[in-house]
Enzyme design. Sequence first.
Site, PDB file in Angstrom:
ATOM      1  CD  GLN A 274      25.562  21.928  64.969  1.00 46.65           C
ATOM      2  OE1 GLN A 274      24.763  22.769  64.568  1.00 46.65           O
ATOM      3  NE2 GLN A 274      25.301  20.637  64.947  1.00 46.65           N
ATOM      4  CD  GLU A 358      55.106  43.955  45.903  1.00 50.31           C
ATOM      5  OE1 GLU A 358      54.523  43.911  44.815  1.00 50.31           O
ATOM      6  OE2 GLU A 358      56.223  44.461  46.044  1.00 50.31           O
TER       7      GLU A 358
HETATM    8  C1  LIG Z   1      53.816  46.714  54.784  1.00 54.01           C
HETATM    9  C2  LIG Z   1      54.137  47.569  53.599  1.00 54.01           C
HETATM   10  C3  LIG Z   1      55.374  47.458  52.993  1.00 54.01           C
HETATM   11  C4  LIG Z   1      55.692  48.271  51.902  1.00 54.01           C
HETATM   12  N1  LIG Z   1      56.936  48.169  51.347  1.00 54.01           N
HETATM   13  C5  LIG Z   1      57.293  49.019  50.356  1.00 54.01           C
HETATM   14  C6  LIG Z   1      58.645  49.029  49.849  1.00 54.01           C
HETATM   15  O1  LIG Z   1      59.513  48.274  50.308  1.00 54.01           O
HETATM   16  N2  LIG Z   1      58.956  49.905  48.861  1.00 54.01           N
HETATM   17  C7  LIG Z   1      58.024  50.762  48.335  1.00 54.01           C
HETATM   18  O2  LIG Z   1      58.356  51.512  47.430  1.00 54.01           O
HETATM   19  N3  LIG Z   1      56.745  50.781  48.819  1.00 54.01           N
HETATM   20  C8  LIG Z   1      56.367  49.946  49.807  1.00 54.01           C
HETATM   21  N4  LIG Z   1      55.084  49.981  50.320  1.00 54.01           N
HETATM   22  C9  LIG Z   1      54.135  50.944  49.785  1.00 54.01           C
HETATM   23  C10 LIG Z   1      52.980  50.279  49.057  1.00 54.01           C
HETATM   24  O3  LIG Z   1      53.418  49.783  47.820  1.00 54.01           O
HETATM   25  C11 LIG Z   1      51.845  51.304  48.936  1.00 54.01           C
HETATM   26  O4  LIG Z   1      51.354  51.557  50.243  1.00 54.01           O
HETATM   27  C12 LIG Z   1      50.716  50.816  48.059  1.00 54.01           C
HETATM   28  O5  LIG Z   1      51.148  50.665  46.737  1.00 54.01           O
HETATM   29  C13 LIG Z   1      49.535  51.785  48.083  1.00 54.01           C
HETATM   30  O6  LIG Z   1      49.945  53.089  47.871  1.00 54.01           O
HETATM   31  P1  LIG Z   1      49.484  54.242  48.889  1.00 54.01           P
HETATM   32  O7  LIG Z   1      49.763  53.769  50.260  1.00 54.01           O
HETATM   33  O8  LIG Z   1      50.087  55.515  48.457  1.00 54.01           O
HETATM   34  O9  LIG Z   1      47.911  54.320  48.738  1.00 54.01           O
HETATM   35  P2  LIG Z   1      47.093  55.117  47.605  1.00 54.01           P
HETATM   36  O10 LIG Z   1      47.567  54.721  46.264  1.00 54.01           O
HETATM   37  O11 LIG Z   1      47.071  56.558  47.943  1.00 54.01           O
HETATM   38  O12 LIG Z   1      45.635  54.521  47.820  1.00 54.01           O
HETATM   39  C14 LIG Z   1      44.788  54.909  48.898  1.00 54.01           C
HETATM   40  C15 LIG Z   1      43.475  54.137  48.743  1.00 54.01           C
HETATM   41  O13 LIG Z   1      42.858  54.503  47.488  1.00 54.01           O
HETATM   42  C16 LIG Z   1      42.655  53.340  46.710  1.00 54.01           C
HETATM   43  N5  LIG Z   1      42.824  53.672  45.291  1.00 54.01           N
HETATM   44  C17 LIG Z   1      43.897  54.249  44.692  1.00 54.01           C
HETATM   45  N6  LIG Z   1      43.679  54.374  43.374  1.00 54.01           N
HETATM   46  C18 LIG Z   1      42.457  53.858  43.133  1.00 54.01           C
HETATM   47  C19 LIG Z   1      41.658  53.682  41.964  1.00 54.01           C
HETATM   48  N7  LIG Z   1      42.091  54.052  40.763  1.00 54.01           N
HETATM   49  N8  LIG Z   1      40.431  53.126  42.096  1.00 54.01           N
HETATM   50  C20 LIG Z   1      39.983  52.721  43.311  1.00 54.01           C
HETATM   51  N9  LIG Z   1      40.683  52.847  44.451  1.00 54.01           N
HETATM   52  C21 LIG Z   1      41.906  53.408  44.361  1.00 54.01           C
HETATM   53  C22 LIG Z   1      43.701  52.347  47.189  1.00 54.01           C
HETATM   54  O14 LIG Z   1      43.360  51.019  46.857  1.00 54.01           O
HETATM   55  C23 LIG Z   1      43.691  52.623  48.685  1.00 54.01           C
HETATM   56  O15 LIG Z   1      42.609  51.966  49.278  1.00 54.01           O
HETATM   57  C24 LIG Z   1      54.736  49.183  51.399  1.00 54.01           C
HETATM   58  C25 LIG Z   1      53.484  49.280  52.018  1.00 54.01           C
HETATM   59  C26 LIG Z   1      53.181  48.493  53.103  1.00 54.01           C
HETATM   60  C27 LIG Z   1      51.829  48.621  53.758  1.00 54.01           C
END
Ligand SMILES: Cc1cc2nc3c(=O)[nH]c(=O)nc-3n(C[C@H](O)[C@H](O)[C@H](O)COP(=O)(O)OP(=O)(O)OC[C@H]3O[C@@H](n4cnc5c(N)ncnc54)[C@H](O)[C@@H]3O)c2cc1C
Length: 382
Positions: A274, A358
């Site tokens: 289950q 995204e």
């Molecule tokens: C598989 C993959 C493909 C990607 N492809 C592309 C691409 O083709 N081109 C491109 O330009 N980018 C790309 N990215 C980048 C992606 O868009 C970023 O990783 C994403 O937008 C998050 O940004 P960061 O990694 O800098 O995290 P950060 O913005 O530094 O965030 C770190 C953590 O803090 C949290 N956080 C941030 N601000 C806040 C807030 N105000 N309140 C609460 N929590 C918050 C976030 O949610 C996260 O948990 C890709 C990422 C991945 C994983």
Amino acid sequence: MDFALTDEQLMFLDMFRDFARQEVAPLAEELDRQERPPLETIHKAAALDLLAIPFPEQYDGMNAGLLAYGLLMEELGKVCLATAVTVGAHCTAAMLIAAGGTEEQKQSLLPSLVKGHKIGAYAIVEPDAGSDLSGVATTARLDGNEYVLNGRKSHVVNGDFADLLVVLAQTERGPACFVVDKSSPGLVVGWRNKQMGLRGAAGCTIFLDGCRLAMSNRLGGEEQNGHDIIRRTWPFSRLGVAFACLGIAERGLADSVEFARNRQQFGGPIALKQIIQRYLADMATQIESLRHMAHYTAWLMEQGRSSERDIAMLKLWAGEVATWVINKTVQIHGGMGYIKSFHVERLYRDVRAMAIHEGTAELQRLAVAEDILAAVGVVTAP
Ligand SMILES: Cc1cc2nc3c(=O)[nH]c(=O)nc-3n(C[C@H](O)[C@H](O)[C@H](O)COP(=O)(O)OP(=O)(O)OC[C@H]3O[C@@H](n4cnc5c(N)ncnc54)[C@H](O)[C@@H]3O)c2cc1C
């Protein structure tokens, strides 16, 4: 209300399914192991006009609609999430041009992307600017009648083989998007990330080192704000990710059902236990809720009636459902779900990115909460 797919959508669905099974699925494990992009698949997809699905006919597109694009991403997501992300990055680059370009730019740039003669990428995020794009440090300085770009972009999917990149940079008068050809002097492709999953769609680091561009490379001309162009493209890119999430979740359920009916423990198949039935029922229910939300959001978008909140809720729920379902898929497979020689382990590594890529889950929640609270006069800030 009519929830049925049209004859045309059903025809496309058959085509996408055949393509995914015959061309994409056989490569999924190899892409992961060799950490290489699905280049041959992209060219085959282009030959079948699959990259043209959501684009208008006037730019050589199929004009098949957003739901058809979603169905394509769903079928790719079922068999290889890395291929779905690769196709999504290409189509998003083209959609940035469609959303922000002048008519002249669209006429000159879109047909080659839509036909897949050229591959696109978008380079928005930087080492110090991810969720918060106001922190973008890449500059675009006017020098005579040219822009000179300097900076560094990270996580750029397709970055190492794209012919054309859409780059976000900061001008003296605000953010702007630029179209950068891979042969532009000063554009240097750095390393491909070593990733937990989606190894066939690894992000790259791109350097812009005195990269000179004609003023006509600025998307939409001198007055177009780059952040606005990106925001206008989010519904499209996030819809694609949501359908890919639906696909991988469906795959997880199908594999779990198959395993549960065959795996014998305590004198019978674990499907008769289950607690396993509860997992399967919850997985199916979550998947159906995501399917309805994704189809409804595609419909809203096609009617021009979707809001930021609709898109944020879809992207949030898609990431949550897909990661939850694949987590349960590993659990149902027991030790088999944890070994590298069996594909479930890859699904688990791949799906983890769906709550980050995204737009993170946190940022989607913030957008939904902001909208809820704005309705009662409470102003929030990220
Ligand atoms: C598989 C993959 C493909 C990607 N492809 C592309 C691409 O083709 N081109 C491109 O330009 N980018 C790309 N990215 C980048 C992606 O868009 C970023 O990783 C994403 O937008 C998050 O940004 P960061 O990694 O800098 O995290 P950060 O913005 O530094 O965030 C770190 C953590 O803090 C949290 N956080 C941030 N601000 C806040 C807030 N105000 N309140 C609460 N929590 C918050 C976030 O949610 C996260 O948990 C890709 C990422 C991945 C994983």
